[in-house]
Design a protein around this motif. Structure first.
Motif, PDB file in Angstrom:
ATOM      1  N   GLY D 269       0.826  -1.199   0.000  1.00 62.05           N
ATOM      2  CA  GLY D 269       0.000   0.000   0.000  1.00 62.05           C
ATOM      3  C   GLY D 269       0.862   1.251   0.000  1.00 62.05           C
ATOM      4  N   GLY D 270       1.928   1.220   0.811  1.00 62.85           N
ATOM      5  CA  GLY D 270       2.852   2.348   0.838  1.00 62.85           C
ATOM      6  C   GLY D 270       3.470   2.570  -0.539  1.00 62.85           C
ATOM      7  N   LEU D 271       3.788   1.479  -1.199  1.00 60.02           N
ATOM      8  CA  LEU D 271       4.373   1.595  -2.539  1.00 60.02           C
ATOM      9  C   LEU D 271       3.396   2.279  -3.487  1.00 60.02           C
ATOM     10  N   PHE D 272       2.128   1.832  -3.428  1.00 52.26           N
ATOM     11  CA  PHE D 272       1.095   2.464  -4.255  1.00 52.26           C
ATOM     12  C   PHE D 272       1.033   3.955  -3.964  1.00 52.26           C
ATOM     13  N   THR D 273       0.932   4.252  -2.675  1.00 44.99           N
ATOM     14  CA  THR D 273       0.769   5.648  -2.303  1.00 44.99           C
ATOM     15  C   THR D 273       1.966   6.483  -2.728  1.00 44.99           C
ATOM     16  N   GLY D 274       3.154   5.936  -2.466  1.00 50.06           N
ATOM     17  CA  GLY D 274       4.366   6.676  -2.813  1.00 50.06           C
ATOM     18  C   GLY D 274       4.432   6.956  -4.297  1.00 50.06           C
ATOM     19  N   LEU D 275       4.219   5.903  -5.079  1.00 52.50           N
ATOM     20  CA  LEU D 275       4.286   6.084  -6.519  1.00 52.50           C
ATOM     21  C   LEU D 275       3.197   7.033  -6.998  1.00 52.50           C
ATOM     22  N   GLY D 276       2.012   6.894  -6.366  1.00 59.27           N
ATOM     23  CA  GLY D 276       0.909   7.766  -6.756  1.00 59.27           C
ATOM     24  C   GLY D 276       1.239   9.225  -6.513  1.00 59.27           C
ATOM     25  N   LEU D 277       1.788   9.492  -5.338  1.00 52.82           N
ATOM     26  CA  LEU D 277       2.153  10.881  -5.032  1.00 52.82           C
ATOM     27  C   LEU D 277       3.203  11.409  -5.976  1.00 52.82           C
ATOM     28  N   ALA D 310      -2.649   6.671  -5.258  1.00 51.47           N
ATOM     29  CA  ALA D 310      -2.290   6.958  -3.870  1.00 51.47           C
ATOM     30  C   ALA D 310      -3.445   6.618  -2.941  1.00 51.47           C
ATOM     31  N   ALA D 311      -4.648   6.967  -3.384  1.00 52.59           N
ATOM     32  CA  ALA D 311      -5.824   6.655  -2.564  1.00 52.59           C
ATOM     33  C   ALA D 311      -5.996   5.149  -2.430  1.00 52.59           C
ATOM     34  N   LEU D 312      -5.787   4.434  -3.519  1.00 50.88           N
ATOM     35  CA  LEU D 312      -5.888   2.979  -3.450  1.00 50.88           C
ATOM     36  C   LEU D 312      -4.866   2.415  -2.474  1.00 50.88           C
ATOM     37  N   GLY D 313      -3.687   3.021  -2.502  1.00 51.64           N
ATOM     38  CA  GLY D 313      -2.643   2.581  -1.581  1.00 51.64           C
ATOM     39  C   GLY D 313      -3.076   2.750  -0.145  1.00 51.64           C
ATOM     40  N   VAL D 314      -3.678   3.870   0.110  1.00 48.90           N
ATOM     41  CA  VAL D 314      -4.179   4.112   1.466  1.00 48.90           C
ATOM     42  C   VAL D 314      -5.216   3.059   1.831  1.00 48.90           C
ATOM     43  N   ALA D 315      -6.098   2.774   0.871  1.00 52.91           N
ATOM     44  CA  ALA D 315      -7.138   1.782   1.143  1.00 52.91           C
ATOM     45  C   ALA D 315      -6.539   0.402   1.388  1.00 52.91           C
ATOM     46  N   LEU D 316      -5.448   0.100   0.714  1.00 53.80           N
ATOM     47  CA  LEU D 316      -4.802  -1.186   0.938  1.00 53.80           C
ATOM     48  C   LEU D 316      -4.251  -1.304   2.356  1.00 53.80           C
ATOM     49  N   GLN D 317      -3.962  -0.131   2.930  1.00 51.74           N
ATOM     50  CA  GLN D 317      -3.374  -0.181   4.269  1.00 51.74           C
ATOM     51  C   GLN D 317      -4.423  -0.223   5.364  1.00 51.74           C
ATOM     52  N   LEU D 404      -0.759  12.830   2.897  1.00 50.38           N
ATOM     53  CA  LEU D 404      -1.621  13.035   1.739  1.00 50.38           C
ATOM     54  C   LEU D 404      -2.480  14.277   1.915  1.00 50.38           C
ATOM     55  N   ILE D 405      -3.012  14.395   3.125  1.00 55.09           N
ATOM     56  CA  ILE D 405      -3.875  15.558   3.378  1.00 55.09           C
ATOM     57  C   ILE D 405      -3.108  16.846   3.127  1.00 55.09           C
ATOM     58  N   THR D 406      -1.837  16.821   3.505  1.00 59.59           N
ATOM     59  CA  THR D 406      -1.023  18.011   3.296  1.00 59.59           C
ATOM     60  C   THR D 406      -0.697  18.208   1.824  1.00 59.59           C
ATOM     61  N   LEU D 407      -0.353  17.107   1.179  1.00 58.23           N
ATOM     62  CA  LEU D 407       0.212  17.236  -0.163  1.00 58.23           C
ATOM     63  C   LEU D 407      -0.838  17.391  -1.258  1.00 58.23           C
ATOM     64  N   LEU D 408      -2.023  16.797  -1.031  1.00 62.27           N
ATOM     65  CA  LEU D 408      -3.005  16.813  -2.120  1.00 62.27           C
ATOM     66  C   LEU D 408      -3.415  18.227  -2.535  1.00 62.27           C
ATOM     67  N   PRO D 409      -3.650  19.130  -1.592  1.00 63.26           N
ATOM     68  CA  PRO D 409      -3.970  20.502  -2.041  1.00 63.26           C
ATOM     69  C   PRO D 409      -2.853  21.108  -2.876  1.00 63.26           C
TER      70      PRO D 409
END
Lengths: 495, 499, 97, 547
Positions: D269-277, D310-317, D404-409
């Motif tokens: 999940g972290g990998l997904f999120t990291g790559l997504g970001l 990235a959202a999917l990664g979060v969901a995986l976690q 994510l909350i910080t970075l998405l905006p």
């Protein structure tokens, strides 16, 4: 065969061809056709009768004219000799057909001498296969030689006359070496009967020397490497039907004798060294013959060198006979190999002759694309080749299978390897010709002079060789039965 | 009772008799010859269909002919043999139609069709062989009967190729003969049995059996074109297209692969050979062959040569599946026997069409040919996609089971091999498809003359290609339906593993 | 015994001649010498310690001589043919008999 | 009436119709007489799918055991969203392609490939087992190659090469992922596989493989190179369906394949999120340096898909809140798909000559509206989607959620910048008015698309959290939507005004489309030359053609 005893067939097998030979000589070429038909029908019939009798009733002994040993002429027929007689019957039958067509029934010298000589040869061969004592063997051996030399020289071409002379001299020398061996045997044991000799022979030097003399004489005639040098010239230069008979039967006669002696007479005297020397020579023959066949520029020489190689197999496996457990298998294999080679080689020579007729020459170059004009002959050659290569379902394969099995069972891996390699080399030279025959280049020879009889005779023999594989099993049974019978006989005699 | 003896015989004779008759027939009786070939093929197909039904219902078809001492020739129909025999019967029919069209007005047709029928008889014999000796007999016959087909054109090149072919295959045959005799000596029997007949001997004869195993595999590997024994296959491409089709899809290569299947499953038994540790080397060899063949195929501009290297690669899937020791992988390997055949024969039909109708022999000549010969190229495209392993085509089904089997055997790297092979397959097939459909014919350098007057191939050439292409789609699409190759292979696999 | 050794010597001589000599006639003679040697050995083997000699070897030798004569005749005939062809100067050509 | 419809729609055969109709229409091309109707019928082939998506009851499943490896087709709520957006975009794209100028130029074979790709895309949405999914995925991938290289120019051919190479890599890796999963689960059915209790180790393997395999389609960073090239190369309708519909094949693939809500895979999940970001930012960064509007849009897709990955990664976690997270992701996907398709169509429209001032305004409106939506301006669908996604991320137990909350905006600001860049690049100039006949279908379809992209998300039943619409309309949310837009526009304005190089020589600050593909091509060429030398030497001897 009903109502006629096996002895009668035995006599007929020998008497018929000789009688017909004389008849053919006396009547002359006018009656060629009738002689050919008569011989072609009657002799094979007698041979088949004999063979049937031997297989069903066991070995036969017959003293000609009631004269017994040692002065009389003893005839002896068992499975081995019966099958050899049958082989000569089959090859002879086809040779009659083929020879008649090949020589064209023309009233010339070659046609005039062909029939008497050939029938004499046939008779001599039968007599040789059926001979029961050592001296008789010598006489028939010489008869075979004289008839074959006559046949080789028949056309009168310089090449063949020279070849036949060389053949004659060497054959004579071989016969004399054989006779020397016989003399030694007789001097020591006072008997000539093969079976009786076998019971008396030991490992003393005289026996070994006799054994050596006999074997050397015979292998000279059987053209085992390195004494093969006379064979390619003689077989290659003779007319096709003669070459067929020479390669299929005549050298086989000498081999038959080697086998006969080693099986029945010398088992006690043969040393391991001796058998391995022969085996080594056989191996060398396979390789040398094949290599020569791969190089020679003429088709009939190719086939002749193939004979040298194929004879090598027969000697290659002789050491396996020393293993009593494998004896029957090896004998079966050898018989099958001899039969298969006889049929296949006769077929190959006849096919070569048919092609030579069309191409006018048997040079490889002139035969390019010959499959267009004589497809049947090329096909027959290929089928015969299958047996020579030892590929299934041909007789060569069955024989090879049995021999391979025996050599593996007795841990003779080298022999197995050489046998396999020999098959591959055979494939090399057979397909060397097939490749030539398939060449697209426009065929130079005439297409008109095609002879269907010639081609189909070759085809018949090749097919016979191909289907021979299915005879391996019956032969093995006959050999086993005969072996069992033989041992019980011995058991009765020994105490 | 009699049917059980007669059926295998008729199947064998239905191509043997036409072969003999064709040889005896005058060379100019084309119509009659065609009728006999097709009649034989149809009859064979009908009998095979009946036998399929019978074998499914556990009927025995067995014919023995006395041959060698203690070793009769045995023709025996089990599930596995029906698999190959159905393939060959079906594809033989198509190939015959194709060949009649392809060789229209060519010389030596009598010889060609005679040996063609003989070749199929040998294949049938191989399929029906009930023991290793019978297998060997027909295997060698196959070698001999295909030689004239490879050499058919008689050009120096064809003869050279045929010679290479013969050298390889006869050499392999000799090794095979040695191994067979040895095995007979060790085991005392050669009759195929599901799950093998050597189980009891492994303990005392282990090393010997190992050596024999590799000899057998080496012998069959020649025809199955396992690297480094594959050298003959690309050369044999000089043969006419129907022959290549036969060589690659139905007969020769298949015979080798089938031999490996027989050895692994019915001589040694998959589980036994797995326990003996014999399978890993086979896996390695097959994997290497798969990758090597594909890499070599990449560099070929000659279309048929590229297809040949593709065969080298694809056929090893069969050995790969068998060697993984898991039922699913074996299923994938066995089913690929049929799948590869159907797809590859399509490709060769198409290559033959291109050569015959448009004079195209190289990939680089194919620019835009899809517009001129849309049906041929459609069939080609379907088969090529199948080879890559794209669903719903047959190749996918095989690959899927191989992949699942590899995962089940915990051999992850085999999946990597499959993936690599899929990539490489795409790398050498997609450019062809691209060139044919999407590339613009460049009229510069006068190159477009290559196929200026090319029209679609005539129907005897086209119909078989289309049919086999459709077939390769159907057997993939309906892989799990009754009577699909996959279902049949499942039956085989059940019997082999005793499930 | 003496005869026997003489026979062996003759055989050896004949064998040597066969191998070493080129001329056809001489080779024929060499074979004959060899044959005579063998016959001599056979005759020698007929000798018995007491009583009349064994008749069988005599019969054999007699037959052998017949065979040898006919073989020699054939050999000489062939040699003549070869010589004829050589004289006509076309050793490779065909000769009408 | 509706009962009757429901009856029909709950029959299994409806799936056959959904998939087979496009293929049947494509097959018409083989009949000489029917060939000319193919372009005309092309958009209408999506109708069954559209009807099914809107009215079929959920849970209609057809088991087809004899098909492929035992197939299952059906519709769940996930499938409904994707089926709807897929069918809609294909339909509208098909209508766009009806423009006479385009149809004459394209020819029948474009539409055949269009229909095949469509069939693949619809098929994969309704496939509930791996083999059928993979099959339709492949059909879509390979058929769309023909769409990408439609115009055959050298640069397009290059784009096609990159596309097909990457696609094939994706295909085979996806194959590996599926094979491993099928073996581990003992079934090829997605749902059963998720429930089969596969070991986490195997899940990790499957997840990573599927990240690579499907990542190609989704433009995961590192695998995204084909996207700018292909989108630029493809004709407008094709680009619209690729960017709108086909890109989501990856998303639905992940949703079906991965054990969301079943197993927690923190590392993957972290990998997904990291790559997504990474993709969310890199897409913006590289996209800003593009010169072609379609390439800008492509990088925007990279960035947007990055957000979703990235959202999917979060969901995986965090398995616990999956049901809600799923809703948010679906809405985001719907929003992005429709908006991106609208942007492409509008861009296509902007390239056309327009007959009147009014229609130019229309074009300008069509450009700006979806751009705003994508930027997440208040009252747009983007605002709703982003709000939903953010709230879900905030609630998740992932260690990444704060980041994510910080970075998405910030990423949203980047998106605004991208959109500004896009609108500037494709802004229709005044000179473009001509008297030629209007490309009416194109204009209509673009407008419909824009409208849909605004309305659908709001109208979609059960979209995201129950009170999403209210939440999104609250002042706080409005501000949250508005400030990145304002900030972005301000930065853009400032940037152009103040930073000299940007103003004076914008062309020097560019990166080639497809960024690292250029490097790969160079390296590949060098390698090929190295290997090729030997190969060429070997093949230098002229070979006779073989038969």
């Amino acid at each position: 065969m009903i109502g006629v005893g096996a002895e009668t067939w035995l006599i007929l097998c020998i008497a018929l061809p000789f009688t017909l030979a004389v008849a053919a000589y006396v009547v002359g070429p006018r009656a060629n056709l009738y002689v050919a038909w008569l011989a072609g029908l009657a002799i094979p019939l007698a041979s088949a009768g004999l063979c049937y009798g031997v297989v069903t009733e066991g070995a036969i002994r017959y003293a000609v004219g009631g004269w017994d040993q040692p002065l009389g002429i003893a005839l002896h027929a068992d499975v081995l000799s019966g099958l050899m007689v049958l082989l000569s019957a089959v090859v002879g039958l086809v040779t009659c057909l083929y020879g008649h067509r090949y020589l064209g029934g023309a009233d010339d010298a070659s046609s005039r001498s062909y029939w008497p000589l050939w029938l004499m040869l046939w008779g001599a061969l039968n007599a040789l296969f059926l001979a029961g004592d050592a001296f008789n063997v010598y006489v028939t051996l010489e008869l075979v030689t004289l008839a074959s030399v006559g046949l080789v020289a028949m056309t009168g071409k310089a090449v063949s006359v020279r070849a036949s002379f060389r053949y004659l001299i060497l054959a004579l020398a071989g016969s004399l070496a054989y006779l020397l061996g016989v003399a030694l045997l007789y001097a020591q044991h006072g008997v000539l009967d093969l079976v009786m000799l076998g019971e008396q022979l030991g490992t003393d030097w005289a026996s070994v020397a006799a054994c050596a003399a006999v074997t050397v004489g015979l292998i000279l005639k059987a053209a085992l490497f390195p004494m093969h040098f006379w064979l390619p010239a003689a077989h290659g230069s003779a007319p096709a039907p003669v070459s067929a008979v020479l390669s299929a039967l005549v050298v086989k006669a000498s081999f038959y004798l080697v086998l006969r002696y080693w099986l029945d007479v010398f088992p006690a005297s043969v040393t391991d060294v001796g058998s391995f020397v022969l085996s080594g020579l056989g191996a060398a023959a396979i390789i040398w013959g094949s290599v020569q066949a791969l190089r020679t520029p003429r088709l009939k020489l190719l086939v002749a060198y193939s004979t040298v190689a194929q004879l090598g197999y027969l000697f290659l496996v002789l050491p396996l006979l020393r293993d009593a457990a494998q004896r029957d298998a090896v004998v079966t294999g050898l018989i099958c190999l001899a039969l298969a080679h006889g049929l296949a080689k006769a077929g190959a020579f006849m096919a070569a002759g048919a092609m030579q007729r069309v191409a006018g020459d048997d040079g490889m170059h002139g035969l390019r694309g010959v499959s267009v004009s004589t497809p049947v002959a090329v096909f027959a050659f290929a089928l015969a080749g299958i047996s020579l290569m030892g590929l299934p379902p041909a007789g060569g394969f069955g024989a090879k299978w049995v021999l391979l099995d025996a050599s593996i069972a007795s841990d003779n891996w080298l022999i197995a390897a050489i046998m396999l390699a020999g098959g591959l080399l055979a494939a090399g030279y057979i397909f060397r010709f097939i490749r030539v025959a398939f060449h697209t280049e426009e065929f130079a020879g005439s297409v008109v002079t095609r002879h269907r009889t010639l081609e189909w005779s070759a085809m018949a023999l090749a097919l016979a060789a191909l289907l021979m594989g299915f005879l391996v099993e019956p032969i093995s049974i006959w050999v086993a039965n005969a072996g069992a019978a033989g041992t019980t006989q011995l058991a009765e005699v020994v105490p | 009772m009699t049917a059980s003896v007669l059926m295998p015989l008729i199947v064998l004779l239905s191509s043997l008799v036409p072969a003999v008759l064709i040889f005896l027939l005058p060379a100019d009786r084309h119509w009659l010859r065609g009728a006999m070939s097709l009649g034989g093929a149809t009859l064979k197909l009908a009998i095979v269909a009946i036998m399929l039904w019978g074998v499914f219902h556990e009927q025995t078809y067995r014919l023995t002919i006395p041959f060698l001492p203690g070793l009769p020739l045995t023709l025996h129909a089990d599930a596995l043999s029906m698999f190959l025999i159905t393939l060959s019967a079906l594809l033989w029919l198509f190939t015959t139609i194709y060949a009649i069209g392809y060789l229209d007005n060519a010389p030596h047709r009598r010889r060609f069709f005679g040996f063609f029928s003989l070749c199929v008889s040998a294949t049938v014999g191989i399929a029906l062989a009930g023991d290793l000796l019978t297998f060997l007999v027909f295997y060698e016959l196959l070698t001999l009967t295909t030689y004239p087909l490879v050499a058919h054109r008689g050009s120096a090149k064809a003869l050279q190729a045929a010679r290479t072919y013969l050298t390889y295959t006869l050499g392999g045959g000799a090794v095979l003969l040695l191994a067979t005799v040895w095995l007979y000596h060790v085991a005392g029997t050669l009759a195929f049995r599901e799950q093998g007949f050597l189980n009891g001997l492994v303990a005392e004869q282990g090393p010997t059996l190992t050596v024999i195993f590799f000899l057998l595999i080496a012998g069959f590997g020649v025809k199955a074109a396992l690297v480094p024994l594959h050298g003959w296959l690309p050369k044999a491409m000089v043969a006419p297209a129907p022959v290549s089709a036969l060589l690659h899809a139905v007969a020769v290569v298949k015979a080798g692969a089938f031999g490996i299947v027989r050895v692994v499953s019915d001589v040694y038994g998959i589980e036994t050979s797995d326990q003996m540790g014999l399978l890993l080397p086979l896996t390695l060899a097959a994997s290497f062959t798969i990758v090597y063949g594909s890499v070599r195929a990449l560099a070929q501009d000659d279309l048929k040569r590229r297809l040949a290297y593709s065969t080298v690669s694809q056929v090893s899937y069969i050995a790969l599946g068998l060697s993984l020791g898991s039922p699913i992988a074996a299923l994938g390997g066995i089913v690929h026997l049929v799948h590869q055949g159907v797809m590859k024969i399509t490709l060769f039909f198409c290559a033959g069409n291109l050569a015959e109708s448009a004079g195209i022999y190289r990939v680089s000549q194919m620019r835009g040919i899809g517009r001129r010969m849309p049906w041929t190229m459609a069939a080609f495209t379907v088969a090529a996609f199948g080879m890559i392993g794209i669903p719903p085509l047959a190749g996918f089904v095989s690959k899927w089971h191989l992949g699942v089997g590899a995962a089940a055997a915990n051999q992850g790297w085999v999946i990597a091999v499959l993936v690599t092979s899929g990539l490489l397959n795409a790398a050498y097939f997609l450019p062809i498809i691209h060139t044919a459909w999407f590339a613009v014919e460049n009229s510069v350098n006068g190159k477009s003359d290559d196929h200026k007057d090319a029209a679609e191939a005539k129907w005897p050439l086209l119909a078989p290609a289309l049919f086999t292409a459709a077939l390769s789609m159907i057997i993939g699409l309906f892989a799990t339906a009754d009577a699909s190759p996959l279902t049949w292979a499942t039956l085989i696999m059940r019997r082999e593993f005793g499930l | 015994m003496l005869y026997a050794f003489g026979g062996v010597a003759l055989v050896c001589l004949g064998l040597y001649g066969l191998v070493a000599l080129e001329h056809m006639l001489r080779r024929i003679l060499a074979v004959n010498v060899m044959g005579t040697g063998v016959f001599l050995i056979l005759i020698a083997s007929a000798a018995r310690a007491e009583g009349a000699p064994d008749p069988v070897p005599h019969a054999m030798v007699l037959t052998g001589i017949v065979v040898a004569v006919s073989a020699t005749a054939l050999a000489v005939a062939l040699a003549c043919r070869v010589a004829e062809q050589e004289q006509e100067g076309r050793p490779e050509g065909e000769v009408k008999p | 009436m509706s009962d009757f419809l429901a009856n029909i729609l709950s029959h299994g055969g409806v799936w056959l119709l959904v998939i087979a109709l496009p293929m049947t229409v494509a097959a018409l091309a083989t009949i000489r007489g029917a060939r000319r109707y193919v372009p005309l019928l092309a958009p209408w082939a999506t109708l069954p799918a559209l009807v099914v998506a809107l009215w079929a009851p959920a849970g209609v499943v057809a088991d087809v055991p004899w098909f492929l490896l035992g197939a299952q087709f059906g519709l769940d709520e996930t499938g409904r969203v994707f089926l709807f957006l897929t069918a809609t975009i294909w339909f509208i794209g098909g209508v766009y392609a009806q423009s006479r100028s385009f149809r004459d130029h394209a020819g029948t074979h474009f539409f055949v490939l269009f229909l095949l790709t469509m069939a693949g895309n619809l098929g994969l949405v309704v496939s509930l087992d791996m083999a059928s999914f993979y099959m339709w995925f492949a059909v879509m991938t390979f058929a769309s190659y023909g769409l990408v290289i439609h115009s055959r120019s050298p640069s397009v051919m290059r784009a096609g090469r990159v596309y097909i190479a990457m696609a094939v890599i994706g295909e085979v890796v996806l194959f590996a992922a599926m094979v491993v999963l099928a073996q581990s689960a003992g079934t090829a059915n997605f749902e059963q596989a998720q429930l089969a209790g596969v070991s986490p180790d195997r899940w990790r393997l499957v997840s990573v493989l599927s990240l690579l395999g499907l990542g190609v389609k989704a433009g995961v960073i590192g695998l995204h190179m084909w996207m700018p090239l292909s989108y630029r190369a493809a004709p407008t309708p094709a680009a619209a369906v690729m960017s709108g519909a086909m890109i989501n094949a990856a998303l639905i693939g992940w949703l079906r394949l991965l054990p969301f809500g079943q197993v927690e895979l923190p590392v993957v999940g972290g990998l997904f999120t990291g790559l997504g970001l990474l993709a969310a930012f890199a897409g913006v960064f590289i996209g800003l340096m593009q010169r072609h509007p379609k390439a800008v849009l492509a990088y925007s897709s990279v960035s947007q898909m990055g957000t979703m990955v990235a959202a999917l990664g979060v969901a995986l976690q965090s398995a616990g809140r999956w049901q809600f997270a799923l809703g948010a992701v679906l809405i985001y996907a719907l929003h992005h798909a429709l908006a991106k398709a609208a942007l492409f169509l509008a861009q296509g429209l902007s390239e056309q000559a327009v007959p009147s001032r009014a229609s130019r305004w229309l074009t300008q409106l069509a450009l700006v509206m979806p751009a705003l939506s994508l930027a997440g301006a208040p009252w747009t669908s983007g605002a709703l989607a982003k709000a939903g996604l953010k709230s879900e991320i905030a609630l998740s137990s992932s260690v990444w959620s704060d980041w994510l909350i910080t970075l998405l905006p910030i990423a949203a600001v980047g998106t605004v910048l991208l959109m500004v860049r896009f609108v500037c690049l494709s802004w229709p100039g005044k000179a473009a008015i001509s008297q030629q006949a209007a490309p009416l279908p194109a204009a209509i379809s673009a407008c419909v698309m824009v409208t849909l992209s605004y309305s659908t998300v709001w109208l979609w039943p059960n979209a995201g959290p129950a009170n999403a619409a209210e939440v999104a309309s609250s002042p706080k949310a409005l501000w949250a939507g508005a400030y990145p837009v304002l900030a972005g526009i301000a930065i853009a304005w400032l940037g152009v005004k103040t930073i000299k190089p940007v103003r004076l020589a914008p062309n020097r600050l560019t990166l080639p489309a497809g960024d690292i593909v250029v490097l790969i091509e160079k390296a590949g060429k060098r390698l090929f030359r190295l290997i090729g030398k030997q190969a060429i030497n070997r093949s230098a001897t002229p070979r006779q053609p073989l038969a």
